[in-house]
Write a protein that holds these residues in place. Sequence first.
Motif, PDB file in Angstrom:
ATOM      1  N   ASN A 117      12.231  32.161  52.225  1.00  0.00           N
ATOM      2  CA  ASN A 117      11.988  32.970  51.249  1.00  0.00           C
ATOM      3  C   ASN A 117      12.251  34.470  51.599  1.00  0.00           C
ATOM      4  O   ASN A 117      12.659  34.792  52.626  1.00  0.00           O
ATOM      5  CB  ASN A 117      10.714  32.743  50.554  1.00  0.00           C
ATOM      6  CG  ASN A 117       9.470  33.111  51.193  1.00  0.00           C
ATOM      7  OD1 ASN A 117       9.683  34.052  52.556  1.00  0.00           O
ATOM      8  ND2 ASN A 117       8.184  32.547  51.208  1.00  0.00           N
ATOM      9  N   TRP A 147      14.643  33.442  40.353  1.00  0.00           N
ATOM     10  CA  TRP A 147      14.206  32.158  40.717  1.00  0.00           C
ATOM     11  C   TRP A 147      15.426  31.343  40.624  1.00  0.00           C
ATOM     12  O   TRP A 147      16.238  31.302  40.108  1.00  0.00           O
ATOM     13  CB  TRP A 147      13.233  31.701  39.944  1.00  0.00           C
ATOM     14  CG  TRP A 147      12.068  32.847  39.896  1.00  0.00           C
ATOM     15  CD1 TRP A 147      11.910  33.382  38.767  1.00  0.00           C
ATOM     16  CD2 TRP A 147      10.974  33.198  40.811  1.00  0.00           C
ATOM     17  NE1 TRP A 147      10.556  34.185  39.115  1.00  0.00           N
ATOM     18  CE2 TRP A 147      10.264  34.158  40.521  1.00  0.00           C
ATOM     19  CE3 TRP A 147      10.737  32.648  42.199  1.00  0.00           C
ATOM     20  CZ2 TRP A 147       9.156  34.672  41.131  1.00  0.00           C
ATOM     21  CZ3 TRP A 147       9.922  33.316  42.963  1.00  0.00           C
ATOM     22  CH2 TRP A 147       9.211  34.279  42.529  1.00  0.00           C
ATOM     23  N   ASP A 207      13.687  31.336  45.919  1.00  0.00           N
ATOM     24  CA  ASP A 207      13.950  32.887  45.401  1.00  0.00           C
ATOM     25  C   ASP A 207      15.216  33.409  45.694  1.00  0.00           C
ATOM     26  O   ASP A 207      15.247  34.541  45.519  1.00  0.00           O
ATOM     27  CB  ASP A 207      12.528  33.558  45.752  1.00  0.00           C
ATOM     28  CG  ASP A 207      12.458  33.876  47.384  1.00  0.00           C
ATOM     29  OD1 ASP A 207      13.456  33.086  47.869  1.00  0.00           O
ATOM     30  OD2 ASP A 207      11.810  34.719  47.706  1.00  0.00           O
TER      31      ASP A 207
END
Lengths: 397, 327
Positions: free
Chosen positions: A289, A125, A133
Motif C-alpha cells: 500500500n 481505490w 489503494d
Amino acid sequence: MNRSTGTYWLVVVITVAALVAVSENWPPDTDKWSDADVAVLRTLWIGSLGVLPPDPTNAVANDPRASELGHALFFDTRLSPSGTIACATCHRPELRFTDGMQKGRGVGQSKRNTPSIVGVAYSPWQYWDGRRDSQWAQALSPIEDAAEHGGNREHAVSAVTANDEFRQQYEAIFGLLPEPGDARGTDTAFANIGKAIAAYERLIMPGPSRFDHYVEAVLSGVEEQTLYSADEIAGLRLYIGKAACTQCHNGPLLTNYEFHNTGVLSFPGEVPDKGRAAGVRQVLADPFNCRGEFSDAADRSCAELEFARSGYEVLGAFRTPSLRNLEDTEPYMHKGQMFTLAEVLAHYNEAPLSMIGHNEAKPLGLNAVELMQLEAFLETLAAPLATDEKWLRPPGE
Amino acid sequence: MTRLLASSFAVLLLLATQAPQYAQAHGGVVEEEDLCVIKVNYLRGHFKIYQPLIDGHNEYCEDLPNATETVFVMEYLHDSLGEAAVDFRIIRDVTGKGRFARWEDVAEIDDLEAVTILYREPTVDPDVLTVIHDFKEEGDFIGIVTANVDGDQKIYRAVFPFEVGYTGLGYWPFFILLLLAIQLQYFFMSGRFKRWRENRAAAAVVALLLLCAPISGALADEWVSSRGVYTVSFESSLEPIEINQIHAWILHITSDGEPVTGASLAGSGGMPAHDHGMPTRPRVTAELGNGHYRLEGMRFHMGGDWEVSIEIKANGRTDTVVMTLAL
C-alpha cells in the motif's frame, strides 16, 4: 349585462387565457435547462475531467518505457505458471476490459465480477471493496490469487528474467533483476512489475459520448438540438433529479469512487458479501500500500488510508462503478447478479432492505415510462475509448 | 350447518390469535419493536433469515416457509459479539419439546453430532455473522449460537427452535398471519432498525444537531456553537470545495472574540437528508496557534447539503458547532 352573459364572458376569457398558456408550452419544451441544471450537467461532462492526477506511489507511472513493458506484461500468459492466464484474459479490451461473465474466471473461479479498468486511474481505490489503494498494488494481487493467475511473485519475476526482451526493458527502467533466492530483491522486482502494468493501465481512458456532445450543445446555448430525443432528455432530467443517480454516479466519470451499500441480493450459494468492511482491513494490511516500503511516495501521510472509514457503515458496501462503461460490461453488480439495465433500475426503484448493513438508497417511485426514459438516457453514454488502438491489442499485433 | 361454520371459524380465529404468542415464546429469538433480536445471554444481535432464491429480500425471524437455500444473518447490537469466537449449529429437533426446547433439553441429547445438520466452527467475525444452509427437507429444527467471550472464560448461548416448511391444514391461519406480520414488519422496519441503533449510540448528538441547525443556518461563513460558547469559521485547502477530493480545513475558533487555544476537538459529518456520514473519518491533526486548528481527511462524495459537526472542549467548557455547506 345580465348574470348569464357575465358568466359566459368569464368562461371565454379563462379558456382563451388557458389556451395561450398551453400553446406557449406546447409541445413541452423539454430542452430548457435551468442555470442550476446546466451547472450539474457541466460537472458530468467529460470535458470537466481534469488532467490525470500523478500517482506518487509509482515513480514510473508516466514513464513511456514502463507503459510499453506493462502493455506486454498485461497480455502475456507466461506470468501464470500454467501459461494460460494473462491480465487480458479477464480484462478483455473489446469488452471495455471486462469479461462478460458474472464472476471472473482464471485458473479457477474468482469471487467477484471483473471490474473495468477504464478510467480507474482517477480512483483512490481499486477493486469492488477497495482492498488496494493503487493500480500497481492491484495488478499484483491476481498474479498470486489461486483462482486467477494461480502463481506467485517468484514465478512472475523469473518469467520476466527468462525473457530477453522483458529483461532488457525491465533493467533499462528499474536496474538489475534480482538473483534467484533473493527474497527482498524479488519483492521489489514484483512491485516493479505491478508499477509497469499500472503505467500501461493509466492510458486506458473513456472517450466522449453522445451525452457529452449534448452537454456541449447545452453549454454553448444551442436552442435547437437534434442530439437527444425527448425520451433521452427526460431520462437525463430524471438522472440528475428524481432518480437521484448523481448521489453516487457523479462527476465526469459518473462515479464518486466511494463505497455504498445498495442492498443487492447475495449470490446464490453464498453468504452476503461484506464488501468494504473487509476491504478496508485488507488495504490497511497490504504490504504494497501507499505507506509500505515498496511505495515511492515521499509523503507517507497517505491521506486516503489515514482517514478511511470502516465498520458497520461500510458493511456490504461496494465501489460505485463508472457508468461510462455500461456498454458491454453486463452482467452488473459486484457478483454480476443483474443481467440487464432494466433489472438494475427496477432494483434501485424498489430499494429493498439490505441483507447485511444498511441500504443507503431510498425507493424512487418511478413509473414504467420513467424507467424506460432513464434507460434510454443511460444508453447514450456509450462511446469508444479515448485510448490509441495500439494499446488495445497485444504489442506487435 | 351455519353453526358448524361459525364454530370452525371461531376455532381458526382462536388459532390465529394464539399464533403470535407462540412466535414470542421462541427461546433465544424474540421480536422487539418490530426488530428480530437474538439474545446470546446479555449479548444481543439483530437476527434475520433469508431465502433469497425463492423470496428475494424477504426477511424472516425464525420459522421458514420453504426447504431451500437459507441465509442466517446476525448483526451485532453489542460490540463484544464482534470480538467473540462464535459458532453456529443447527440440529434436527429430537427433544420432543418443540417450540419450548431450551439448552438443557439440547444438552441431554446423547449424540449431538448425529442430529447436527450444520455446524460452523467458532470464528471471530468483526462485522456480522453470516451462515448459509441448504435445507433439503421440511421439519422442526433447533439453532444454537455459542459465543466464547474473553477466551473460554465465558460461554454464552442462544437456543431457538424453528420450523422449516408448513404442513397440515392446521397451520394455514398461522402461516397467513405470519406472512402478514412479516409484511408489516418489512413495512415498519425500513427506518426502525437504523433509528434504534442511532438512538442508542448517538441520541445526544442527534439532539444537539437538531438544536444547532437553525442557529448555524442563519449565518453564512461563521457558525456559533449550540450553547453560544464558541464561534467557528473555516478555510479549505480546496477552494472551491469540490466533491470526491480529499482535502484539509483550517478551523478558526474564538470565544467572546478571543482565539481559543488548547482545545480538544472531535469531528464528524454527514448528509442529514440521506442518513449517511462522510466517506472518510476526518481528524484534527495539529493546533496551529492563535485559535487555528488543522482538520484533515475531509471528503464529500456527493453534491447536496452537508453538515460537519465539531465538538469543542476547552477550559472546561464543552460545546458543539454544526457547520452547514451546500455542494
